[in-house]
Enzyme design. Sequence first.
Site, PDB file in Angstrom:
ATOM      1  N   LYS A  11       0.855  -1.198   0.000  1.00 41.64           N
ATOM      2  CA  LYS A  11       0.000   0.000   0.000  1.00 41.64           C
ATOM      3  C   LYS A  11       0.895   1.253   0.000  1.00 41.64           C
ATOM      4  CE  LYS A  11      -3.278  -2.768   2.544  1.00 41.64           C
ATOM      5  NZ  LYS A  11      -4.624  -2.823   3.038  1.00 41.64           N
ATOM      6  N   GLU A  96      -9.357  -0.743  -2.033  1.00 39.81           N
ATOM      7  CA  GLU A  96      -9.051   0.648  -1.656  1.00 39.81           C
ATOM      8  C   GLU A  96      -9.076   1.558  -2.879  1.00 39.81           C
ATOM      9  OE1 GLU A  96      -5.462  -0.274   0.480  1.00 39.81           O
ATOM     10  OE2 GLU A  96      -6.669  -1.294   2.000  1.00 39.81           O
TER      11      GLU A  96
HETATM   12  C1  PEP Z   1      -4.628  -6.106   1.238  1.00 40.87           C
HETATM   13  O1  PEP Z   1      -4.129  -4.996   1.297  1.00 40.87           O
HETATM   14  O2  PEP Z   1      -4.905  -6.590   0.143  1.00 40.87           O
HETATM   15  C2  PEP Z   1      -4.873  -6.836   2.487  1.00 40.87           C
HETATM   16  C3  PEP Z   1      -5.393  -8.025   2.437  1.00 40.87           C
HETATM   17  O3  PEP Z   1      -4.523  -6.188   3.649  1.00 40.87           O
HETATM   18  P1  PEP Z   1      -4.455  -6.871   5.127  1.00 40.87           P
HETATM   19  O4  PEP Z   1      -3.662  -8.156   4.984  1.00 40.87           O
HETATM   20  O5  PEP Z   1      -3.736  -5.865   5.960  1.00 40.87           O
HETATM   21  O6  PEP Z   1      -5.845  -7.143   5.550  1.00 40.87           O
END
Ligand code: PEP
Length: 250
Positions: A11, A96
Site C-alpha cells: 500500500k 481501496e
Molecule cells: C490487502 O491490502 O490486500 C490486504 C489483504 O490487507 P491486510 O492483509 O492488511 O488485511
Amino acid sequence: MRKPIIAGNWKMNKTMAETKEMITALAPKIVNADCDVVLCVPYTDLQAAKKAAKGTNIKIGAENVGWAEKGAFTGEVSAEMLNELKVTYVIIGHSERRQYFGETDATVNMRVQAALNAKLKPIVCVGETETERENGETEKVLEKQICEGLKGFKSKDFDKIVIAYEPVWAIGTGKTATATDANNTIGYIRHILAKKFHKSIAEKTRIEYGGSMNVKNCKELMAQEEIDGGLIGGASLKPDDFAFIVNYNK
Ligand code: PEP
C-alpha cells in the site's frame, strides 16, 4: 497443478531506504519457498525493490497500472513504464482503489488489458463489502466483478491473471473469513469461471485469499483445497511475519 503464490501489498508504506532494509532482511529467510513470492510496492520504491531483490526468488510488482499507453492522464503510470523497470506483477482493482479512487469493473478491465499487452501479470482483486455480505449479495457481487472485470479475456490470458478474493470487511481489520468460508467462496469464483469462461480456465486460474492473513491463520487458510495463495497487506511489511507466511508449508 496451480503453483501457490504469496504476494505482499505494501500500500502507501515504506521509503526507498526501508524497501532495501526489508528485502535484505527477508530474502535469506525465504530461499527455500515452494511458492511464487511477490512484493507489490509503491511506484517510487520499484527501482530500489528490483535492485534489492536481484538474485533472490522475490518478484516485484506494482500496485496499479494506467490503462492508456501514454498521454494526458496526470498521476497515472503506464504498463510500458513498469516494463522498463522489469516489474513482473501488478495489483488491479484493489478495494481501496474502488473505495477511494473510483475504480470500477470497466476500468479494471481496461487496466488488465494494458497489463497483459505489456506481458505483466495482473493480480485482480474482487470481494464483497460487509453490507453486501449481510444482504446475501456476495455471489451476485463476485459474479459481476469477475464477468465485467475480466470480460473478453481468453484462455491464454488466464495463464497470467491471478484473482485475489478479498472480502472488503476483512482487509486491514483483523477480521478474517474462516478458512472454510474463504475456501467455499473461492470455490464459487471457480464455478463462475467455469460457467462464464471455461472449465479449463476455472481449473488453471490461481485464486488467492486476502484479508488479514497473518502468521496465526496462514497455515489453515493455505491448507484449503481451493486457496492458491495469499495477498497480504499489514503482515507483508514485517520481514519475519511475511517470511513465516511464505514458508507456510515448512
Ligand atoms: C490487502 O491490502 O490486500 C490486504 C489483504 O490487507 P491486510 O492483509 O492488511 O488485511
